[in-house]
Design an enzyme around this catalytic site. Sequence first.
Site: not given
Length: 191
Positions: A34, A119
């Site tokens: 995620h 990220h």
Amino acid sequence: MFIALRPPPPIREILFDLMDGVSAARWQDDEQLHLTLRFVGEVERPQAEDLAVALGHVHLPAAPIVTLAGVGSFGQRGRVDTLWAGVAPAAVLADLHARVERACAQAGLPPERRRYHPHVTVARLARSAGAGPEPGEWLARHAALASEPFALPHLILYRSHLARGGAAYETVARWPLGTGATAAGSHGYDI
């Protein structure tokens, strides 16, 4: 708890292809892939409910369209403890992060002090592994990581449960982002 975006299956497959070459890495599994927008931490149920209501009012004109863009690492004192895949463009995600931060403030959470860096974590490293040559070799091998553009259509509130094998994530609530998104999604939470 934390607030995140979930890459679609084809992008997660690209991320799985990165997961080799660092022997002491704990590679993320599919459930763990995620893009975190905001770490919340432990909160009492009433505040979690307030947060869910506030997040239900976060909207964008369109779902963010992003790409995977390079790799990197986080660490301390010359030791790598996290390997990640970058996500760009940062501006659209920074805007969404700011909206999520405002929702967190409405729910009474303290402001996030760390700079936001979009990220997807792909591995966590044991202390002994982060100082060796493997992380640097991995970074060099995957430096040119890129993907086709992809949408991140839902804002998701997760609950994390720590277990022996690492963290397990449970979706608490999910709201659509973009045109046609309504606050109705905020009623689908299970806190």
